[in-house]
Design a protein around this motif. Structure first.
Motif, PDB file in Angstrom:
ATOM      1  N   SER A 153       0.854  -1.192   0.000  1.00 35.63           N
ATOM      2  CA  SER A 153       0.000   0.000   0.000  1.00 35.63           C
ATOM      3  C   SER A 153       0.888   1.239   0.000  1.00 35.63           C
ATOM      4  CB  SER A 153      -0.941   0.028   1.210  1.00 35.63           C
ATOM      5  OG  SER A 153      -0.255   0.424   2.367  1.00 35.63           O
ATOM      6  N   PRO A 154       0.413   2.339  -0.581  1.00 38.21           N
ATOM      7  CA  PRO A 154       1.196   3.580  -0.571  1.00 38.21           C
ATOM      8  C   PRO A 154       1.467   4.082   0.850  1.00 38.21           C
ATOM      9  CG  PRO A 154      -0.585   3.741  -2.163  1.00 38.21           C
ATOM     10  CD  PRO A 154      -0.799   2.476  -1.387  1.00 38.21           C
ATOM     11  N   GLU A 155       0.506   3.902   1.745  1.00 36.32           N
ATOM     12  CA  GLU A 155       0.698   4.336   3.128  1.00 36.32           C
ATOM     13  C   GLU A 155       1.828   3.554   3.790  1.00 36.32           C
ATOM     14  OE1 GLU A 155      -2.330   3.280   1.985  1.00 36.32           O
ATOM     15  OE2 GLU A 155      -3.380   5.190   1.808  1.00 36.32           O
ATOM     16  N   PHE A 156       1.860   2.250   3.518  1.00 36.32           N
ATOM     17  CA  PHE A 156       2.906   1.413   4.100  1.00 36.32           C
ATOM     18  C   PHE A 156       4.280   1.810   3.558  1.00 36.32           C
ATOM     19  CE2 PHE A 156       5.278  -2.705   4.357  1.00 36.32           C
ATOM     20  CZ  PHE A 156       5.360  -2.751   5.738  1.00 36.32           C
ATOM     21  N   LYS A 157       4.339   2.144   2.272  1.00 29.97           N
ATOM     22  CA  LYS A 157       5.609   2.583   1.687  1.00 29.97           C
ATOM     23  C   LYS A 157       6.107   3.850   2.382  1.00 29.97           C
ATOM     24  CE  LYS A 157       7.970   3.925  -2.539  1.00 29.97           C
ATOM     25  NZ  LYS A 157       7.877   4.140  -3.974  1.00 29.97           N
ATOM     26  N   LEU A 158       5.229   4.817   2.584  1.00 30.95           N
ATOM     27  CA  LEU A 158       5.626   6.046   3.270  1.00 30.95           C
ATOM     28  C   LEU A 158       6.074   5.764   4.702  1.00 30.95           C
ATOM     29  CD1 LEU A 158       2.916   8.532   1.975  1.00 30.95           C
ATOM     30  CD2 LEU A 158       5.339   8.434   1.358  1.00 30.95           C
ATOM     31  N   TYR A 159       5.381   4.852   5.358  1.00 31.00           N
ATOM     32  CA  TYR A 159       5.749   4.459   6.720  1.00 31.00           C
ATOM     33  C   TYR A 159       7.161   3.872   6.741  1.00 31.00           C
ATOM     34  CZ  TYR A 159       5.688   1.782  11.071  1.00 31.00           C
ATOM     35  OH  TYR A 159       6.002   1.245  12.288  1.00 31.00           O
ATOM     36  N   ILE A 160       7.451   2.974   5.816  1.00 35.61           N
ATOM     37  CA  ILE A 160       8.771   2.329   5.745  1.00 35.61           C
ATOM     38  C   ILE A 160       9.858   3.358   5.438  1.00 35.61           C
ATOM     39  CG2 ILE A 160      10.174   0.691   4.411  1.00 35.61           C
ATOM     40  CD1 ILE A 160       8.262  -0.678   6.320  1.00 35.61           C
ATOM     41  N   ILE A 161       9.621   4.216   4.468  1.00 32.03           N
ATOM     42  CA  ILE A 161      10.621   5.227   4.095  1.00 32.03           C
ATOM     43  C   ILE A 161      10.888   6.173   5.258  1.00 32.03           C
ATOM     44  CG2 ILE A 161      11.040   7.231   2.610  1.00 32.03           C
ATOM     45  CD1 ILE A 161       9.640   5.670   0.356  1.00 32.03           C
ATOM     46  N   LYS A 162       9.833   6.600   5.923  1.00 33.54           N
ATOM     47  CA  LYS A 162       9.975   7.525   7.045  1.00 33.54           C
ATOM     48  C   LYS A 162      10.831   6.916   8.159  1.00 33.54           C
ATOM     49  CE  LYS A 162       7.049  10.325  10.049  1.00 33.54           C
ATOM     50  NZ  LYS A 162       5.666  10.652  10.390  1.00 33.54           N
ATOM     51  N   HIS A 163      10.568   5.673   8.498  1.00 29.51           N
ATOM     52  CA  HIS A 163      11.329   5.033   9.572  1.00 29.51           C
ATOM     53  C   HIS A 163      12.750   4.676   9.136  1.00 29.51           C
ATOM     54  CE1 HIS A 163       8.385   5.006  12.734  1.00 29.51           C
ATOM     55  NE2 HIS A 163       7.468   4.774  11.811  1.00 29.51           N
ATOM     56  N   TYR A 164      12.933   4.361   7.883  1.00 31.02           N
ATOM     57  CA  TYR A 164      14.282   4.113   7.369  1.00 31.02           C
ATOM     58  C   TYR A 164      15.116   5.394   7.461  1.00 31.02           C
ATOM     59  CZ  TYR A 164      18.047   2.965   4.144  1.00 31.02           C
ATOM     60  OH  TYR A 164      19.275   2.763   3.582  1.00 31.02           O
ATOM     61  N   GLN A 165      14.531   6.512   7.069  1.00 28.39           N
ATOM     62  CA  GLN A 165      15.240   7.790   7.159  1.00 28.39           C
ATOM     63  C   GLN A 165      15.564   8.138   8.608  1.00 28.39           C
ATOM     64  OE1 GLN A 165      12.398  10.209   5.068  1.00 28.39           O
ATOM     65  NE2 GLN A 165      13.527  10.070   3.132  1.00 28.39           N
ATOM     66  N   ARG A 166      14.644   7.861   9.515  1.00 30.80           N
ATOM     67  CA  ARG A 166      14.893   8.122  10.934  1.00 30.80           C
ATOM     68  C   ARG A 166      16.060   7.276  11.442  1.00 30.80           C
ATOM     69  NH1 ARG A 166      13.880   5.422  15.255  1.00 30.80           N
ATOM     70  NH2 ARG A 166      12.473   3.981  14.218  1.00 30.80           N
ATOM     71  N   LEU A 167      16.090   6.005  11.060  1.00 33.61           N
ATOM     72  CA  LEU A 167      17.184   5.129  11.482  1.00 33.61           C
ATOM     73  C   LEU A 167      18.526   5.616  10.949  1.00 33.61           C
ATOM     74  CD1 LEU A 167      15.546   1.612  11.058  1.00 33.61           C
ATOM     75  CD2 LEU A 167      16.233   2.695  13.202  1.00 33.61           C
ATOM     76  N   LYS A 168      18.555   6.037   9.692  1.00 32.28           N
ATOM     77  CA  LYS A 168      19.801   6.536   9.102  1.00 32.28           C
ATOM     78  C   LYS A 168      20.247   7.834   9.776  1.00 32.28           C
ATOM     79  CE  LYS A 168      21.572   4.332   6.114  1.00 32.28           C
ATOM     80  NZ  LYS A 168      22.619   3.357   6.438  1.00 32.28           N
ATOM     81  N   LYS A 169      19.288   8.685  10.117  1.00 29.40           N
ATOM     82  CA  LYS A 169      19.619   9.935  10.800  1.00 29.40           C
ATOM     83  C   LYS A 169      20.187   9.647  12.192  1.00 29.40           C
ATOM     84  CE  LYS A 169      17.566  14.330  12.158  1.00 29.40           C
ATOM     85  NZ  LYS A 169      16.323  15.098  12.259  1.00 29.40           N
ATOM     86  N   ASP A 170      19.576   8.714  12.913  1.00 28.70           N
ATOM     87  CA  ASP A 170      20.079   8.323  14.236  1.00 28.70           C
ATOM     88  C   ASP A 170      21.484   7.741  14.133  1.00 28.70           C
ATOM     89  OD1 ASP A 170      17.701   9.142  15.331  1.00 28.70           O
ATOM     90  OD2 ASP A 170      16.908   7.107  15.626  1.00 28.70           O
ATOM     91  N   GLU A 171      21.700   6.914  13.127  1.00 33.92           N
ATOM     92  CA  GLU A 171      23.014   6.309  12.926  1.00 33.92           C
ATOM     93  C   GLU A 171      24.067   7.383  12.649  1.00 33.92           C
ATOM     94  OE1 GLU A 171      24.607   2.635  10.271  1.00 33.92           O
ATOM     95  OE2 GLU A 171      23.620   4.253   9.177  1.00 33.92           O
ATOM     96  N   ALA A 172      23.725   8.345  11.815  1.00 33.01           N
ATOM     97  CA  ALA A 172      24.661   9.420  11.483  1.00 33.01           C
ATOM     98  C   ALA A 172      24.989  10.265  12.709  1.00 33.01           C
ATOM     99  CB  ALA A 172      24.086  10.294  10.373  1.00 33.01           C
TER     100      ALA A 172
END
Length: 135
Positions: free
Chosen positions: A35-54
Motif C-alpha cells: 500500500s502507498p501508506e505502508f511505503k511512506l511508513y517504511i521510508i519515514k522510519h528508514y530515514q529516521r534510522l539513518k539519521k540516528d546512525e549518522a
C-alpha cells in the motif's frame, strides 16, 4: 549462504539468524505494492534510522576531537612551564609554541601547519590542521 533464488539484491539465509534480506529500494517497492501508506511508513522510519546512525557516528568523532584538544593542552602547558623563561618576550614565546606545535604536526601528519595551509591554498591561519584530521 543459500541464495537459490539467484536474484540480485535479495539474499535468503536458512537456520538460526536466517531470513530474507533485500536491498532498500526493493523493500520500498515491495512496500508500495502492499500500500502507498505502508511505503511512506517504511521510508519515514528508514530515514529516521539513518539519521540516528549518522548522529551517533558524529558524536564519536566529536568526542575524539575534543579529547585530542584536551591532550594537546598537556604538552603546551609543559612547554609554557619548562621551556619558556621569564626572559623571553611574548613574540619569542610564540615562536617556542609554534615550533612545538610543528613538532607534533610533523610527527602526526608529516608536515608543518604552514606546509599544510600552502598545499590546501588556505591563506588565513584560522584553519587548524588538527581540525581536519580524521580518526
Amino acid at each position: 549462504m543459500d541464495n537459490s533464488n539467484e536474484c540480485i539484491g535479495i539474499t535468503s539465509k536458512s537456520g538460526r539468524y536466517g531470513g530474507t534480506y533485500v536491498h532498500t529500494e526493493i523493500a520500498f517497492e515491495f512496500a508500495s505494492w502492499i500500500s502507498p501508506e505502508f511505503k511512506l511508513y517504511i521510508i519515514k522510519h528508514y530515514q529516521r534510522l539513518k539519521k540516528d546512525e549518522a548522529s551517533r557516528l558524529a558524536i564519536g568523532w566529536n568526542f575524539k576531537r575534543e579529547l585530542s584538544k584536551i591532550n594537546y593542552c598537556i604538552p603546551t602547558y609543559a612547554v609554557k612551564e619548562f621551556l619558556t623563561t621569564p626572559i623571553l618576550s611574548p613574540q619569542e614565546m610564540a615562536y617556542t609554541y609554534v615550533s612545538d606545535a610543528d613538532i607534533f604536526n610533523m610527527a602526526l601528519f608529516g608536515k608543518t601547519a604552514a606546509q599544510w595551509r600552502n598545499e590546501k591554498g588556505i591563506s588565513v591561519k584560522i584553519a587548524n590542521i588538527r581540525d581536519f584530521a580524521s580518526a
